[in-house]
Enzyme design. Structure first.
Site, PDB file in Angstrom:
ATOM      1  N   GLY A 203       0.830  -1.188   0.000  1.00 13.09           N
ATOM      2  CA  GLY A 203       0.000   0.000   0.000  1.00 13.09           C
ATOM      3  C   GLY A 203       0.870   1.246   0.000  1.00 13.09           C
ATOM      4  N   CYS A 204       0.301   2.366  -0.412  1.00 12.54           N
ATOM      5  CA  CYS A 204       1.095   3.597  -0.497  1.00 12.54           C
ATOM      6  C   CYS A 204       1.501   4.093   0.890  1.00 12.54           C
ATOM      7  CB  CYS A 204       0.329   4.670  -1.272  1.00 12.54           C
ATOM      8  SG  CYS A 204      -1.352   4.996  -0.683  1.00 12.54           S
TER       9      CYS A 204
END
Length: 309
Positions: free
Chosen positions: A113-114
């Protein structure tokens, strides 16, 4: 040999940016479905099974269903959704943390995930080195450009210019927390506070550290030195040797696509408090750039090929 790649969900934000990074690269041939066939499960299954590597840019349930369409033992997968990030049999697509060879040899790769990319980039090496405690109740404050929310959120910001800040995940249980806990090696889930700002792209992730209260915590200089050692020679992750002179960091609305990540260790004058800060592009190292980095490694290529650095 040309690697056949199918981007399932190519019309979404992440898929479009991956395709841009692969454009004009002779090492890859993209399998494309026209608008009439890209939501046809029969056509998708055929493309998935024809591909050497399929990159899934889909919601979680659709990503799981796409993996279930594979009917051979050769198609490899990079999943940009949350579906498989802590699943058995999947390699976490953060080569700097899990090892470049692990990603290069993997059959199933889960794109990080970012927000977790920024959180883990600073914290995980320090916990691993024993310089920060695994049993601490960490918090994570972060802001991202609105592109991280996909087309729906992009449309909301386009339609309502009055949105200045959008805090979310306020009811806890955000889907990024399991990977943040697992890959940092923590025994307590972090308290995660994400927000979206009126910029298309860009991200700052902060982990506050009460060093004077943490058992066995290293000093600011020791923490910074360990991160510099850990990422030494990385063409993608850099450790800033100091603090910006103004004592502030900026995200600019004009930010261009970028696949790197900067890490900072900042501390109070007496060394009792510090913060780990990561600055990156949520669509770059936080999504599409990370997927292309993994694809390069899985294809036996230089990890930076096609990246914006």
């Amino acid at each position: 040999m040309t690697v056949q790649v199918f981007i399932d969900g190519a019309a979404g934000t992440t898929g479009l940016e991956i395709a841009e990074r692969l454009a004009g690269r002779s090492e890859f041939a993209l399998i494309a479905l026209d608008d009439a066939r890209r939501k046809d499960d029969t056509a998708r299954a055929e493309a998935i099974n024809d591909a050497d590597v399929v990159i899934l840019c889909l919601p979680d349930d659709a990503a799981r269903a796409a993996v279930g369409m594979i009917r051979n033992d050769t198609t490899r997968v990079i999943d940009a959704s949350t579906a498989h990030r802590v699943a058995d049999g999947w390699t976490y697509g953060f080569p700097e943390l899990v090892g470049h060879d692990a990603v290069a040899n993997a059959k199933r790769v889960a794109n990080p995930g970012c927000y977790p990319t920024g959180f883990l980039g600073g914290l995980a090496p320090l916990v691993r080195a024993g310089m920060l405690p695994a049993g601490w109740a960490y918090s994570c404050n972060a802001v991202s450009g609105y592109s991280g929310g996909g087309k729906a959120l992009i449309a909301r910001y386009a339609d309502d210019a009055d949105i200045a800040w959008r805090g979310y995940g306020l009811t806890f249980g955000h889907k990024h927390v399991p990977e943040m806990k697992a890959y940092a090696g923590l025994s307590i889930a972090p308290l995660f506070s994400p927000a979206v700002i009126p910029a298309l792209r860009g991200m700052v992730v902060e982990v506050p550290l009460a060093l004077s209260a943490m058992p066995g915590a290293g000093s600011r200089d020791a923490l910074r030195a360990e991160l510099a050692r850990f990422y030494e020679g990385s063409p993608i992750v850099t450790v800033n040797p100091g603090v910006p002179e103004e004592g502030e960091l900026l995200l600019r609305a004009s930010m261009q696509p970028w696949d790197g990540m900067e890490l900072f260790v900042m501390a109070s004058a007496d060394g009792s408090q510090a913060r780990l800060v990561a600055r990156l592009d949520n669509l770059g190292k936080g999504a599409s750039g990370a997927a292309v980095q993994s694809l390069n490694l899985m294809s036996g290529l230089d990890e930076t090929a096609g990246l914006r650095l």
